[in-house]
Design a protein around this motif. Structure first.
Motif, PDB file in Angstrom:
ATOM      1  N   ASN A 429       0.816  -1.213   0.000  1.00 55.67           N
ATOM      2  CA  ASN A 429       0.000   0.000   0.000  1.00 55.67           C
ATOM      3  C   ASN A 429       0.846   1.259   0.000  1.00 55.67           C
ATOM      4  O   ASN A 429       0.320   2.371  -0.047  1.00 55.67           O
ATOM      5  CB  ASN A 429      -0.924   0.022   1.220  1.00 55.67           C
ATOM      6  N   SER A 448       1.427   1.982   5.554  1.00 53.34           N
ATOM      7  CA  SER A 448       1.588   0.546   5.342  1.00 53.34           C
ATOM      8  C   SER A 448       2.474  -0.059   6.421  1.00 53.34           C
ATOM      9  O   SER A 448       3.468   0.539   6.825  1.00 53.34           O
ATOM     10  CB  SER A 448       2.221   0.291   3.966  1.00 53.34           C
ATOM     11  N   LYS A 464      -4.874   4.345   6.825  1.00 55.42           N
ATOM     12  CA  LYS A 464      -5.338   3.048   6.344  1.00 55.42           C
ATOM     13  C   LYS A 464      -6.822   3.115   5.979  1.00 55.42           C
ATOM     14  O   LYS A 464      -7.618   3.772   6.656  1.00 55.42           O
ATOM     15  CB  LYS A 464      -5.122   1.983   7.410  1.00 55.42           C
ATOM     16  N   VAL A 465      -7.191   2.422   4.897  1.00 50.80           N
ATOM     17  CA  VAL A 465      -8.587   2.376   4.448  1.00 50.80           C
ATOM     18  C   VAL A 465      -8.964   0.918   4.173  1.00 50.80           C
ATOM     19  O   VAL A 465      -8.098   0.058   3.991  1.00 50.80           O
ATOM     20  CB  VAL A 465      -8.785   3.216   3.168  1.00 50.80           C
ATOM     21  N   HIS A 466     -10.269   0.643   4.139  1.00 55.22           N
ATOM     22  CA  HIS A 466     -10.732  -0.719   3.878  1.00 55.22           C
ATOM     23  C   HIS A 466     -10.610  -1.081   2.405  1.00 55.22           C
ATOM     24  O   HIS A 466     -10.325  -2.220   2.046  1.00 55.22           O
ATOM     25  CB  HIS A 466     -12.183  -0.876   4.349  1.00 55.22           C
ATOM     26  N   LYS A 467     -10.838  -0.091   1.533  1.00 55.85           N
ATOM     27  CA  LYS A 467     -10.714  -0.331   0.100  1.00 55.85           C
ATOM     28  C   LYS A 467     -10.228   0.950  -0.574  1.00 55.85           C
ATOM     29  O   LYS A 467     -10.411   2.062  -0.045  1.00 55.85           O
ATOM     30  CB  LYS A 467     -12.049  -0.799  -0.482  1.00 55.85           C
ATOM     31  N   ASP A 470     -12.020   4.319  -0.756  1.00 53.22           N
ATOM     32  CA  ASP A 470     -12.213   5.096   0.470  1.00 53.22           C
ATOM     33  C   ASP A 470     -11.143   6.171   0.678  1.00 53.22           C
ATOM     34  O   ASP A 470     -11.244   6.980   1.600  1.00 53.22           O
ATOM     35  CB  ASP A 470     -12.206   4.163   1.690  1.00 53.22           C
TER      36      ASP A 470
END
Length: 494
Positions: A429, A448, A464-467, A470
Motif C-alpha cells: 500500500n 503501510s 489506512k482504508v478498507h478499500k 475510500d
C-alpha cells in the motif's frame, strides 16, 4: 656505516610512558570518566609545537607537576596519539572510520603534522566510500579546520564531477563561504551556470533569514544585505555563459545585487554581441557531455545519474551509496509520453520482464517516486507476488532534500500486487498506481505496515482504508511523466 636501533629506542620510550617514572605533566583526557596520563614534558615538547606552547603557559602545582586538560579528545583517540608520540608507532587496526576521522581532527589540533598528512592519505586511499557517505559533514569540517587540504581536494574533485552531492545536500546552506568559493572557482564544475546562480542566491538568502519570502516585498536594503553576503562569490559566476532566457528569468529579478556596469554589460552581450565590454569575462566551464553517462549510460527525462547510482546501491543493499562506476545499466522499456500512461501499458511492454524500476514524476509537486521489483510482471493474471527484495522510494530533488527508501519488511507474500485486469500496480500500500496515470488522478500512498516507512511526507499519505475507493481526494495524485527501466548488470547487457 651508521647503524640504527629504532625498534629498541621505540620500545624503551613506550615503556617509559607505561611506567610513568619521573613524569612532570598530568594530562586529563575526556569529559566524563576522564583518563589521567602521566607524561614527560621534554618528550611531548620535542614532538609537538602545541605541547611546547601549552607547557610554557602552565605553571607547576605543589607537586611539581603541570596539569593539562583535553576534554574534547576521547580516551580512545588520545591513547593512539600518545603511543605515537613516545614510540613512533601507529596502529589503526580495528578502529572504526569515524574514530580515525576523530583521530585526524585531534592530531591536527595537537599540531602533529606528520600524522595529519598520513591520516588524510589513509582515509582517501582506504575509506573513500565512508568519506562519500558522510560527505557533507566531512567537507564542511575540512574548511572549518585548518591543514586538511588533502581532504579538501578529494571533496572538491567529487563536487566538480557530481555537484548535486553538495548543492542538494541538506547542509548546503551551512556551507562555509571559503568552501563555496573554492567550488565556484572550478573550471570543471559540471553544472549549468544558471543553476549555479540559483544555488548561490539560495545560499545567500539562508544567511539572511529576515529577508521577505516574496521578492516583491524586498526593499533596496534587502538587496543590499544579499549583495554584501555574496560579494566574494559573485566574481566567480560566469554571467556571460548564461542564456538570454535565463538572464531574464533568473538574473533580472536580482539585478540590484550586481555592479551596475556588470549588469549593463550582460545586457549589451545579448543586444550587441560584438560591442566591447569592460567587465571581466570568465571562460566557460568545461562541461563534459559524457560525464552524466560515463558510469551509467541511460536516457531518462526524470532522473539523473546520481539518482541511478543511489537506486543501484539500494538494489545491492549497500550501506554506502555508489558515487561512480555503477554496476548496472538502466535500459529504458517504457516512457509515458512515448508509449502511453495507462498502467496496462506497463504490463504489456514489461510482460515476463524481471528486475525493473518504475520512476514517476508527480504532477504539480515535482516529487519523484518509484519502486523496484525483482520479480517479473505478468499481463495475463492478477496475483500478489512474494519477494523480500523489493522496495519503494522517493528521490531527492531541489525541493526534497533527502531520498527516502522503504523496503518490504513483513508480509512478503503481499509485497507486489500484479493486477493488469483492473489496471492496477501496487507496492503493497506504500505506492498504489491505478488506471491512466496522467489523466485519472487515482494514484495514492497509504500508511503501510508491510513496508518500513511512507515515501511521502505525512500530510500527503492517506491513513489506512478498507478499500481504495475510500481514499480521500486530497491524497490522490496524477503523474506528469513516468519511465520503466530494466536493470542489467554490466557483464550481461543482453
Amino acid at each position: 656505516m651508521e647503524t640504527q636501533f629504532y625498534d629498541r629506542l621505540s620500545n624503551d620510550l613506550t615503556q617509559l610512558l607505561e611506567n610513568g617514572v619521573n613524569y612532570d605533566v598530568s594530562i586529563e583526557v575526556g569529559e566524563e570518566d576522564a583518563n589521567i596520563y602521566k607524561v614527560h614534558s621534554i618528550i611531548l615538547q620535542s614532538r609537538s609545537i602545541y605541547f611546547k606552547k601549552k607547557f610554557d603557559e602552565i605553571i607547576f602545582n605543589d607537586d611539581r607537576v603541570k596539569v593539562l586538560k583535553l576534554p574534547n579528545i576521547s580516551v580512545k583517540v588520545f591513547d593512539v596519539i600518545i603511543k605515537y608520540i613516545y614510540g613512533g608507532k601507529f596502529s589503526m587496526e580495528k578502529l572504526k572510520n569515524s574514530v580515525i576521522f576523530d583521530l585526524l581532527i585531534a592530531s591536527n589540533e595537537l599540531e602533529l603534522d606528520e600524522l595529519v598528512k598520513h591520516l588524510q592519505t589513509h582515509l582517501i586511499d582506504n575509506c573513500s566510500s565512508w568519506l562519500r557517505l558522510k560527505f557533507s559533514q566531512i567537507y564542511r569540517t575540512s574548511y572549518q579546520v585548518k591543514n586538511l587540504e588533502i581532504i579538501q581536494d578529494f571533496c572538491n574533485d567529487i563536487i566538480a564531477k557530481y555537484p548535486n552531492t553538495i548543492f542538494e545536500s541538506e547542509n548546503f546552506h551551512s556551507l562555509p563561504e571559503g568552501a563555496l568559493i573554492s567550488i565556484l572557482k572550478r573550471d570543471d564544475l559540471q553544472l549549468e551556470e544558471s543553476l549555479i546562480w540559483e544555488n548561490i542566491i539560495e545560499w545567500g538568502k539562508a544567511k539572511n533569514p529576515t529577508l521577505p519570502t516574496k521578492l516583491d516585498k524586498w526593499t533596496s536594503e534587502h538587496f543590499s544585505s544579499l549583495k554584501e553576503t555574496l560579494k566574494e562569490c559573485l566574481p566567480h559566476i560566469r554571467f556571460f555563459n548564461i542564456s538570454g532566457e535565463d538572464v531574464v528569468k533568473k538574473i533580472y529579478p536580482y539585478q540590484q545585487i550586481l555592479n551596475q556596469q556588470l549588469f549593463l554589460d550582460i545586457n549589451s552581450k545579448f543586444i550587441t554581441p560584438s560591442k566591447p565590454i569592460s567587465s571581466v569575462v570568465l571562460p566557460p566551464r568545461n562541461i563534459l557531455n559524457t560525464t552524466r553517462n560515463e558510469s551509467t549510460p541511460f536516457s531518462s527525462n526524470i532522473i539523473t545519474n546520481e539518482h541511478a547510482l543511489e537506486i543501484s546501491s539500494w538494489i545491492d543493499k549497500k550501506e554506502t551509496p555508489y558515487i561512480e562506476n555503477n554496476p548496472y545499466v538502466f535500459k529504458l522499456l517504457v516512457r509515458g509520453s512515448r508509449d502511453g500512461f495507462d498502467v496496462k501499458t506497463i504490463y504489456n511492454l514489461c510482460d515476463k520482464v524481471t528486475k525493473t524500476v518504475i520512476i514517476l514524476k508527480l504532477e504539480g509537486t515535482g516529487e519523484i517516486l518509484g519502486g523496484y521489483n525483482p520479480r517479473e510482471w505478468n499481463n495475463d493474471q492478477n496475483k500478489w507476488k512474494y519477494t523480500e527484495n523489493c522496495f519503494a522510494f522517493s528521490l531527492k530533488t531541489a525541493k526534497m532534500k533527502n531520498s527516502i527508501l522503504s523496503r518490504v519488511v513483513k508480509n512478503f507474500g503481499y509485497a507486489i500486487c500484479n493486477s493488469p485486469w483492473d489496471s492496477t500496480l501496487r507496492f503493497g500500500n506504500v505506492l498504489h498506481l491505478k488506471a491512466n496515470l496522467k489523466t485519472k488522478k487515482k494514484c495514492f500512498c497509504v500508511v503501510s505496515t508491510t513496508y518500513s516507512k511512507p515515501i511521502r511526507s505525512d500530510e500527503l499519505v492517506s491513513p489506512k482504508v478498507h478499500k481504495p475507493s475510500d481514499v480521500s481526494r486530497e491524497f490522490l495524485f496524477s503523474v506528469e511523466e513516468y519511465e520503466v527501466f530494466k536493470i542489467l548488470t554490466r557483464n550481461n547487457l543482453k
